[in-house]
Design an enzyme around this catalytic site. Structure first.
Site, PDB file in Angstrom:
ATOM      1  N   HIS A  33     -16.857  38.785 -41.403  1.00 33.39           N
ATOM      2  CA  HIS A  33     -15.709  39.545 -41.913  1.00 33.39           C
ATOM      3  C   HIS A  33     -14.470  38.652 -41.895  1.00 33.39           C
ATOM      4  O   HIS A  33     -14.197  37.955 -40.908  1.00 33.39           O
ATOM      5  CB  HIS A  33     -15.500  40.796 -41.052  1.00 33.39           C
ATOM      6  CG  HIS A  33     -14.216  41.501 -41.376  1.00 33.39           C
ATOM      7  ND1 HIS A  33     -13.869  41.841 -42.654  1.00 33.39           N
ATOM      8  CD2 HIS A  33     -13.179  41.896 -40.591  1.00 33.39           C
ATOM      9  CE1 HIS A  33     -12.684  42.416 -42.645  1.00 33.39           C
ATOM     10  NE2 HIS A  33     -12.244  42.464 -41.405  1.00 33.39           N
TER      11      HIS A  33
ATOM     12  N   ASN B   2      -7.631  40.031 -46.153  1.00 32.51           N
ATOM     13  CA  ASN B   2      -8.635  40.863 -45.486  1.00 32.51           C
ATOM     14  C   ASN B   2      -8.900  42.087 -46.366  1.00 32.51           C
ATOM     15  O   ASN B   2      -7.989  42.841 -46.647  1.00 32.51           O
ATOM     16  CB  ASN B   2      -8.064  41.275 -44.116  1.00 32.51           C
ATOM     17  CG  ASN B   2      -8.971  42.200 -43.333  1.00 32.51           C
ATOM     18  OD1 ASN B   2      -9.930  42.748 -43.855  1.00 32.51           O
ATOM     19  ND2 ASN B   2      -8.644  42.380 -42.062  1.00 32.51           N
TER      20      ASN B   2
ATOM     21  N   CYS C 240     -14.096  47.986 -41.524  1.00 32.12           N
ATOM     22  CA  CYS C 240     -14.461  46.608 -41.906  1.00 32.12           C
ATOM     23  C   CYS C 240     -15.948  46.320 -41.705  1.00 32.12           C
ATOM     24  O   CYS C 240     -16.461  45.315 -42.202  1.00 32.12           O
ATOM     25  CB  CYS C 240     -13.625  45.606 -41.126  1.00 32.12           C
ATOM     26  SG  CYS C 240     -11.869  45.901 -41.288  1.00 32.12           S
TER      27      CYS C 240
HETATM   28  N1  ACO Z   1       6.518  37.630 -41.367  1.00 28.15           N
HETATM   29  C1  ACO Z   1       7.407  37.129 -40.479  1.00 28.15           C
HETATM   30  N2  ACO Z   1       7.501  37.577 -39.209  1.00 28.15           N
HETATM   31  C2  ACO Z   1       6.660  38.557 -38.831  1.00 28.15           C
HETATM   32  C3  ACO Z   1       5.707  39.123 -39.718  1.00 28.15           C
HETATM   33  C4  ACO Z   1       5.664  38.628 -41.037  1.00 28.15           C
HETATM   34  N3  ACO Z   1       4.789  39.087 -41.957  1.00 28.15           N
HETATM   35  N4  ACO Z   1       5.018  40.077 -39.065  1.00 28.15           N
HETATM   36  C5  ACO Z   1       5.498  40.124 -37.806  1.00 28.15           C
HETATM   37  N5  ACO Z   1       6.486  39.202 -37.677  1.00 28.15           N
HETATM   38  C6  ACO Z   1       7.279  38.893 -36.480  1.00 28.15           C
HETATM   39  C7  ACO Z   1       7.390  40.076 -35.549  1.00 28.15           C
HETATM   40  O1  ACO Z   1       8.446  40.922 -35.937  1.00 28.15           O
HETATM   41  C8  ACO Z   1       7.643  39.385 -34.236  1.00 28.15           C
HETATM   42  O2  ACO Z   1       8.985  39.010 -34.184  1.00 28.15           O
HETATM   43  P1  ACO Z   1       9.802  39.127 -32.800  1.00 28.15           P
HETATM   44  O3  ACO Z   1       9.091  38.196 -31.864  1.00 28.15           O
HETATM   45  O4  ACO Z   1      11.164  38.692 -33.182  1.00 28.15           O
HETATM   46  O5  ACO Z   1       9.679  40.568 -32.389  1.00 28.15           O
HETATM   47  C9  ACO Z   1       6.818  38.114 -34.347  1.00 28.15           C
HETATM   48  O6  ACO Z   1       6.597  37.890 -35.742  1.00 28.15           O
HETATM   49  C10 ACO Z   1       5.488  38.204 -33.627  1.00 28.15           C
HETATM   50  O7  ACO Z   1       4.878  39.431 -34.011  1.00 28.15           O
HETATM   51  P2  ACO Z   1       3.447  39.848 -33.491  1.00 28.15           P
HETATM   52  O8  ACO Z   1       2.984  41.112 -34.135  1.00 28.15           O
HETATM   53  O9  ACO Z   1       3.428  39.733 -32.004  1.00 28.15           O
HETATM   54  O10 ACO Z   1       2.616  38.682 -34.142  1.00 28.15           O
HETATM   55  P3  ACO Z   1       1.325  37.969 -33.604  1.00 28.15           P
HETATM   56  O11 ACO Z   1       1.720  36.612 -33.168  1.00 28.15           O
HETATM   57  O12 ACO Z   1       0.511  38.852 -32.712  1.00 28.15           O
HETATM   58  O13 ACO Z   1       0.525  37.795 -34.952  1.00 28.15           O
HETATM   59  C11 ACO Z   1      -1.347  38.778 -36.109  1.00 28.15           C
HETATM   60  C12 ACO Z   1       0.113  38.936 -35.695  1.00 28.15           C
HETATM   61  C13 ACO Z   1      -1.480  37.552 -37.023  1.00 28.15           C
HETATM   62  C14 ACO Z   1      -1.838  39.983 -36.869  1.00 28.15           C
HETATM   63  C15 ACO Z   1      -2.153  38.566 -34.802  1.00 28.15           C
HETATM   64  O14 ACO Z   1      -1.966  39.641 -33.934  1.00 28.15           O
HETATM   65  C16 ACO Z   1      -3.583  38.394 -35.038  1.00 28.15           C
HETATM   66  O15 ACO Z   1      -4.033  37.302 -35.319  1.00 28.15           O
HETATM   67  N6  ACO Z   1      -4.381  39.477 -34.916  1.00 28.15           N
HETATM   68  C17 ACO Z   1      -5.784  39.430 -35.149  1.00 28.15           C
HETATM   69  C18 ACO Z   1      -6.240  40.654 -35.795  1.00 28.15           C
HETATM   70  C19 ACO Z   1      -6.087  40.682 -37.259  1.00 28.15           C
HETATM   71  O16 ACO Z   1      -5.963  39.704 -37.939  1.00 28.15           O
HETATM   72  N7  ACO Z   1      -6.191  41.875 -37.761  1.00 28.15           N
HETATM   73  C20 ACO Z   1      -6.225  42.065 -39.152  1.00 28.15           C
HETATM   74  C21 ACO Z   1      -7.029  43.197 -39.548  1.00 28.15           C
HETATM   75  S1  ACO Z   1      -8.072  43.920 -38.432  1.00 28.15           S
HETATM   76  C22 ACO Z   1      -9.648  43.676 -38.865  1.00 28.15           C
HETATM   77  O17 ACO Z   1      -9.956  43.399 -39.990  1.00 28.15           O
HETATM   78  C23 ACO Z   1     -10.742  43.821 -37.885  1.00 28.15           C
END
Ligand code: ACO
Length: 321
Positions: free
Chosen positions: A248, A278, A111
């Site tokens: 980004h 992204n 990225c």
């Molecule tokens: N739709 C519905 N439910 C989902 C989805 C989806 N697409 N994806 C995951 N879930 C569920 C999971 O199964 C989990 O369910 P459970 O609690 O029953 O096990 C629940 O949602 C929570 O899952 P997590 O992976 O813990 O979700 P989190 O709240 O951490 O959110 C996210 C994920 C949005 C990616 C978060 O970690 C975040 O904001 N990360 C920041 C980094 C990022 O955005 N990276 C992207 C690219 S990296 C880069 O460009 C540098």
């Protein structure tokens, strides 16, 4: 002597896929995706290729800059999804646009790829090794997504952004900060195909993107404000002097957290992730092109840019437009 961006361009695939479209093919919802990420829709490639989108973005950037392909003597593409291992995407762009005088190569900084390309091109321009550089961030990320993994595939999109750079007497690139932390590489990774030579004989497996989302979030909200602050100070400016932060586009929550840590209003952080998702290395140049074409960027304005992601890698720059 500075390095100035004299033109920008971008290209997105024709097909738009909304969160509701994804909810028809996997267990997800618009509510889950948009509240956690800010993403509403993304463009996904059908016939489009990384090199084809790069060349289209390059043509628009050259037109915007008022230069011809013959003027370009350096092409760098930041990408992790080139169409071939060789030739590079940059060489394919060179052939497509007819930039016969250019040296062309790709770099892999995920990225941060466009920002790394910006710093490399700046060095080439400042040493006199080239006069007009074309830098591109381009990805077809949909081909390295595991479409059975709803936690990653909903986040990403496809597209390309480009910029033309030349040396300038005043303004341009004022300061740069760049870093890597290879020890944390596993936080955001995509394996290549496994070895299949006569000595190993393992089944050939294809790698897909694997991400520890919470670790990436922690990395981004700590490193990006620090890197931006260092760069702004190195430019002899304060955070309040910056008109726009072109960052980004990973996640709206990351952008909001960075704005809060820098104590700047969110209006100064333009957003494209709502309609693009992204797009890794393509995010920053596509955002910059959108800002440029909307007329947001006026001569003399100060723009801070930052890329961050796989490697781990990060890079920030402050430009006087
Ligand atoms: N739709 C519905 N439910 C989902 C989805 C989806 N697409 N994806 C995951 N879930 C569920 C999971 O199964 C989990 O369910 P459970 O609690 O029953 O096990 C629940 O949602 C929570 O899952 P997590 O992976 O813990 O979700 P989190 O709240 O951490 O959110 C996210 C994920 C949005 C990616 C978060 O970690 C975040 O904001 N990360 C920041 C980094 C990022 O955005 N990276 C992207 C690219 S990296 C880069 O460009 C540098």
């Amino acid at each position: 002597m500075g390095t100035k961006i004299i033109g920008t361009g971008s290209c997105l695939p024709e097909t738009i896929v909304t969160n509701d479209d994804l909810a028809k093919i996997m267990d997800t919802s618009d509510e889950w995706i948009s509240t956690r990420t800010g993403i509403k829709e993304r463009h996904l490639a059908k016939d489009e290729t990384t090199a084809g989108m790069s060349a289209a973005a390059a043509r628009k950037a050259m037109e915007n800059a008022g230069v011809t392909a013959q003027d370009i003597d350096l092409i760098i593409v930041g990408t992790v999804t080139a169409d071939h291992i060789t030739p590079s995407c940059a060489c394919e762009v060179q052939a497509a646009i007819g930039a016969d005088n250019a040296v062309a190569f790709d770099i892999n900084a995920a990225c941060s790829g466009f920002m790394f390309a910006l710093n490399i091109a700046h060095a080439y321009l400042q040493t006199g090794a080239c006069k007009t550089a074309l830098i591109i961030g381009a990805e077809t990320l949909s081909k390295i997504m595991d479409w059975d993994d709803r936690s990653t595939c909903v986040l990403f999109g496809d597209g390309a952004g480009a910029a033309v750079l030349q040396k300038s007497d005043r303004g341009g690139l004022l300061a740069f900060d760049q870093g890597s932390d290879g020890a944390k590489g596993s936080v955001l990774s995509c394996a290549d195909r496994t070895n299949n030579n006569p000595l190993v004989k393992t089944p050939r497996e294809l790698g897909y993107v694997h991400m520890d989302g919470q670790e990436v979030y922690r990395f981004a909200v700590t490193t990006v404000p620090q890197s931006l602050t260092r760069t702004i100070e190195a430019a002899g400016l304060s955070v309040q002097d910056i008109d726009y932060f072109a960052l980004h586009q990973a996640n709206i929550r990351i952008l909001q957290a960075v704005a809060k840590r820098l104590k700047v209003s969110e209006e100064r952080l333009p957003v494209s992730l709502d309609h693009c998702g992204n797009i890794s290395a393509a995010s920053v140049p596509i955002l910059l092109d959108e800002m440029n074409r909307k007329g947001l960027l006026k001569p003399g304005m100060k723009v801070a840019m930052s890329g961050f992601g796989g490697g781990l890698t990060w890079a920030s720059a402050v430009l006087e437009w």
